[in-house]
Structure formats: C-alpha cells, structure tokens
Design a protein around this motif. Structure first.
Motif, mmCIF file in Angstrom:
data_model
loop_
_atom_site.group_PDB
_atom_site.id
_atom_site.type_symbol
_atom_site.label_atom_id
_atom_site.label_comp_id
_atom_site.label_asym_id
_atom_site.label_seq_id
_atom_site.Cartn_x
_atom_site.Cartn_y
_atom_site.Cartn_z
ATOM 1 N N CYS A 177 0.814 -1.141 0.010
ATOM 2 C CA CYS A 177 0.077 0.195 0.041
ATOM 3 C C CYS A 177 0.838 1.295 -0.020
ATOM 4 N N LEU A 178 1.970 1.111 0.912
ATOM 5 C CA LEU A 178 2.922 2.535 1.001
ATOM 6 C C LEU A 178 3.380 2.558 -0.436
ATOM 7 N N LEU A 179 3.837 1.657 -0.985
ATOM 8 C CA LEU A 179 4.555 1.438 -2.411
ATOM 9 C C LEU A 179 3.641 2.168 -3.531
ATOM 10 N N ARG A 180 2.533 1.770 -3.528
ATOM 11 C CA ARG A 180 1.588 2.293 -4.387
ATOM 12 C C ARG A 180 1.237 3.454 -4.222
ATOM 13 N N ARG A 181 1.310 4.086 -3.078
ATOM 14 C CA ARG A 181 0.780 5.489 -2.814
ATOM 15 C C ARG A 181 2.370 6.569 -2.487
ATOM 16 N N GLU A 182 3.379 5.604 -2.903
ATOM 17 C CA GLU A 182 4.654 6.399 -2.821
ATOM 18 C C GLU A 182 4.901 7.095 -1.796
ATOM 19 N N ILE A 183 4.682 6.497 -0.590
ATOM 20 C CA ILE A 183 5.053 7.049 0.763
ATOM 21 C C ILE A 183 6.120 6.344 1.210
ATOM 22 N N ARG A 184 7.245 7.240 1.580
ATOM 23 C CA ARG A 184 8.308 6.768 2.339
ATOM 24 C C ARG A 184 8.111 6.270 3.759
ATOM 25 N N PHE A 185 8.991 5.343 4.076
ATOM 26 C CA PHE A 185 8.969 4.665 5.282
ATOM 27 C C PHE A 185 10.306 4.126 5.789
ATOM 28 N N SER A 186 10.519 4.076 7.199
ATOM 29 C CA SER A 186 11.651 3.551 7.595
ATOM 30 C C SER A 186 11.785 2.049 7.485
ATOM 31 N N VAL A 187 13.014 1.623 6.915
ATOM 32 C CA VAL A 187 13.370 0.176 6.156
ATOM 33 C C VAL A 187 14.216 -0.383 7.335
ATOM 34 N N PRO A 188 13.755 -1.480 7.935
ATOM 35 C CA PRO A 188 14.480 -2.205 9.053
ATOM 36 C C PRO A 188 15.703 -2.739 8.190
ATOM 37 N N VAL A 207 10.279 8.565 -10.804
ATOM 38 C CA VAL A 207 11.536 8.252 -10.808
ATOM 39 C C VAL A 207 12.332 8.589 -9.352
ATOM 40 N N ALA A 208 11.999 9.552 -8.815
ATOM 41 C CA ALA A 208 12.342 10.071 -7.412
ATOM 42 C C ALA A 208 12.093 8.918 -6.273
ATOM 43 N N TYR A 209 10.869 8.423 -6.440
ATOM 44 C CA TYR A 209 10.364 7.419 -5.385
ATOM 45 C C TYR A 209 11.169 6.124 -5.574
ATOM 46 N N ARG A 210 11.374 5.615 -6.794
ATOM 47 C CA ARG A 210 12.011 4.334 -7.228
ATOM 48 C C ARG A 210 13.466 4.484 -6.897
ATOM 49 N N LEU A 211 14.014 5.625 -7.183
ATOM 50 C CA LEU A 211 15.338 5.833 -6.561
ATOM 51 C C LEU A 211 15.724 5.799 -5.142
ATOM 52 N N TRP A 212 14.568 6.476 -4.404
ATOM 53 C CA TRP A 212 14.688 6.123 -2.895
ATOM 54 C C TRP A 212 14.575 5.140 -2.387
ATOM 55 N N LEU A 213 13.735 4.170 -3.156
ATOM 56 C CA LEU A 213 13.551 2.723 -2.362
ATOM 57 C C LEU A 213 14.633 1.936 -2.940
ATOM 58 N N ARG A 214 15.311 2.045 -4.052
ATOM 59 C CA ARG A 214 16.552 1.230 -4.592
ATOM 60 C C ARG A 214 17.607 1.420 -3.329
ATOM 61 N N GLY A 215 17.690 2.940 -3.336
ATOM 62 C CA GLY A 215 18.805 3.278 -2.075
ATOM 63 C C GLY A 215 18.678 2.798 -0.943
ATOM 64 N N GLU A 216 17.318 2.651 -0.380
ATOM 65 C CA GLU A 216 17.176 2.104 0.942
ATOM 66 C C GLU A 216 17.530 0.522 0.765
ATOM 67 N N LEU A 217 17.223 -0.140 -0.413
ATOM 68 C CA LEU A 217 17.541 -1.776 -0.282
ATOM 69 C C LEU A 217 18.927 -1.821 -0.475
ATOM 70 N N GLU A 218 19.549 -0.807 -1.157
ATOM 71 C CA GLU A 218 21.076 -1.055 -1.324
ATOM 72 C C GLU A 218 21.600 -0.843 -0.044
ATOM 73 N N ARG A 219 21.175 0.056 0.745
ATOM 74 C CA ARG A 219 21.775 0.219 2.132
ATOM 75 C C ARG A 219 21.407 -0.986 2.893
ATOM 76 N N ILE A 220 20.824 -1.804 2.821
ATOM 77 C CA ILE A 220 20.637 -3.110 3.730
ATOM 78 C C ILE A 220 20.883 -4.292 2.959
#
Length: 228
Positions: A177-188, A207-220
């Motif tokens: 739901c958060l991804l579809r709505r492009e809401i950023r969240f803290s990623v454990p 593009v900005a949201y997809r880059l944010w998510l990829r960055g968070e997943l790269e971090r972990i």
C-alpha cells in the motif's frame, strides 16, 4: 521519584503501539462492511501520535506531561503517586504536544503541516462532521509515516510497518500500500517481503520514489527484492 511514576513512559508506549497497530490496519485494509475504517484510521493515528509523543516526553520526566505541576500538590501526601496524577493532573492537549516535545527534548515534529491537517480531520470526525472530499486513509498513512515512524525509530527502535493486525502475513500488504501511494517509510535492516513483488508495486511510481526505494534496499543489501 515514586517508582510508579517511572513506569509511566512504558505504560504509554504500550498503548501507543496498540493504537498504531489499529491505525495501520484501518488505513491499509478494506472489506465490504468496513467502510468506516478510514474514519477510524484517522482517530487511531491521532491517538497513536499523541501517545508516542507523550511517551517520548515522559522519558525526560513524567511530570513534563502535565500543564500545572504545582496543582498536583494536595498538601497532604508525602509523595506524588499515580492516583494523585489521575485525580488532579491535566496533560497537554494534542495540538500543543509539538511545542512541548521541542521544549522538553529539542526534537521537532518532522511534518508539522501534516500534523495540523490530521488534527483538524480528527476534530471534525469527533464532532460528527467528517470531511467528505478527502482520502482519509492517505492522510492517516502520511501522518504515520512522515511523523510517527521517524520519531519511533529514533526514540524506541520501532518500525511502523511492523505493527498491524493481519497476523496471517508479515507487513507485505502494508508495504504494498505504501509503495503504490509513494509514501516513504523507515526500512529495517532485516526487511523482507514474500507475498508481493516490490518491482510491480512501484512500476508506475515516479523516478524519485523508485530511486529512494533502491537506495534504501542497497543500504541493507536487499536490492534483489527489486531485481528478481
């Protein structure tokens, strides 16, 4: 300090987590017969926000929650206890808590404009005049993930996505739901989803949201969740 008073922050925190659990559920899930859930999500999100802020403030000192500490003295007791607080104490109102939080901890509310929008919606619902032209689930999720989520990660090591009432799965559908709505969240750090395809959920995202998510997943170290 009376030992009972030392328990106040944890008591408040337990209730705050329960309210967040309901707020997430009511904002994300919808079934026939549950059309009132978006309204409830606003009430529960506001309740959760109020309690989390009070728990943070109470960790500094429980009496900082009260408007007038002097009025708590009945001139008869040797020490202040919880019963006296319940009988005589008046805590700060929801609308004043951002200022109290800053004054007591130096922490600013991350999104004061969203806080005010949710406060007004909460008041309208409580006075039986809910707004009809608003996406209340969206408002609740914005409040949870721009305000509550970063605060509870910082102060309690809690992640908002992990608190919901669908015990049959993990937080997959909350995240979807958060991804579809492009809401950023803290990623454990141990983030994982198995019931959804993250890449599909963000297929139409900016593009900005997809880059944010990829960055968070790269971090972990979990970019495979996007590349699979």
């Amino acid at each position: 300090m009376n030992e009972q008073l030392r328990e106040i922050p944890d008591r408040i925190l337990g209730l705050a987590i329960a309210a967040l659990t309901q707020a997430n559920t009511h904002a994300v899930f919808m079934d026939p017969g549950n059309e009132h859930w978006p309204l409830m999500s606003v009430l529960n999100a506001a309740h959760a926000g109020e309690l989390f802020l009070k728990a943070i403030i109470a960790r500094e000192h429980p009496l900082l929650l009260f408007k007038d500490v002097v009025s708590l003295d009945d001139n008869r007791s040797d020490e202040l206890d919880i019963q006296s607080l319940l009988t005589r104490g008046r805590t700060h109102e929801f609308e004043r808590l951002p200022q109290v939080l800053w004054a007591t901890t130096g922490t600013r509310i991350p999104d004061l404009e969203c806080y005010e929008r949710l406060r007004r919606a909460r008041n309208a619902i409580q006075h039986f005049c809910p707004p009809d032209d608003s996406d209340l689930s969206q408002l609740s999720l914005e409040f949870i993930y721009t305000i509550i989520d970063p605060l509870i990660v910082r102060h309690f090591g809690l992640y908002a996505i992990e608190h919901h009432e669908d015990h049959s799965v993990s937080y997959d559908y909350v995240v979807a739901c958060l991804l579809r709505r492009e809401i950023r969240f803290s990623v454990p750090d141990d983030f994982a989803v198995t019931e959804i395809e993250a890449a599909e959920e963000i297929a139409d995202a900016t593009v900005a949201y997809r880059l944010w998510l990829r960055g968070e997943l790269e971090r972990i170290g979990r970019t495979a969740l996007l590349d699979s």
